[in-house]
Design a protein around this motif. Structure first.
Motif, short mmCIF file in Angstrom:
data_model
loop_
_atom_site.label_atom_id
_atom_site.label_comp_id
_atom_site.label_asym_id
_atom_site.label_seq_id
_atom_site.Cartn_x
_atom_site.Cartn_y
_atom_site.Cartn_z
N PRO A 11 0.79 -1.21 0.00
CA PRO A 11 0.00 0.00 0.00
C PRO A 11 0.84 1.29 0.00
O PRO A 11 0.31 2.36 -0.23
CB PRO A 11 -0.79 -0.10 1.30
N ASP A 47 -4.28 5.56 0.93
CA ASP A 47 -5.59 5.19 1.46
C ASP A 47 -5.83 5.80 2.84
O ASP A 47 -6.95 5.80 3.34
CB ASP A 47 -5.74 3.67 1.55
N LYS A 48 -4.75 6.30 3.47
CA LYS A 48 -4.86 6.84 4.82
C LYS A 48 -4.67 8.34 4.88
O LYS A 48 -5.13 8.99 5.82
CB LYS A 48 -3.85 6.15 5.74
#
Length: 168
Positions: A111, A131-132
């Protein structure tokens, strides 16, 4: 009637317990120091102006202490890691974006993405999970400090290569 010293002695353990509980609560509120492996050239003096210009927050993530020179981390757990003094990227076909005058080479991982300054020596590397935290936010917040390291060249795109004069 209870002797005054005996009353004091029985209150003492309660007071010590309250102090210990308050101390434990204070310690758990502190985020631990982030263990970041320094880059090979993290002690390069050119990193210093950038390091002192780093923002206290990126988005909602707060700057934390790290255990090595030329590094920074934001968020608990860490959402963004920065290392100054990494190897300077050479010519690449990886995507390169310019944000506020700073060129960044982007390697999309799964990721974790690696964003590395291009054309600046020493180079700076950012590790982050898109994604964060938004890569646009990260690059917008870190381009001004990264610009403290002078650019000596910039990214060249396919369209730039097509417009180069040809020699005859």
């Amino acid at each position: 009637m209870m002797h005054p010293f005996r009353a004091l002695a029985s209150a003492r353990p309660l007071r010590l317990l309250a102090i210990a509980a308050a101390s434990a609560a204070a310690l758990t509120a502190c985020a631990p120091v982030v263990d970041v492996t320094p880059a090979k050239n993290s002690a390069d003096a050119a990193c210093a102006p950038m390091m002192v210009a780093l923002p206290d927050t990126i988005g909602e993530a707060k700057l934390r202490k790290t255990n090595s020179q030329g590094t920074a981390a934001w968020g608990d757990p860490s959402l963004v890691i920065l290392r100054c003094g990494v190897n300077v990227p050479g010519p690449t076909t990886d995507r390169c974006v310019t944000v506020n005058g700073v060129d960044w080479v982007i390697k999309e991982g799964d990721p974790v993405w690696t964003l590395t300054t291009f054309g600046r020596e020493p180079a700076t590397e950012i590790l982050m999970d898109p994604d964060k935290i938004s890569s646009a936010t990260v690059l917008a917040d870190l381009s001004a400090p990264a610009s403290k390291i002078k650019a000596t060249r910039g990214c060249v795109g396919q369209e730039d290569l097509q417009n180069l004069p040809t020699s005859k």
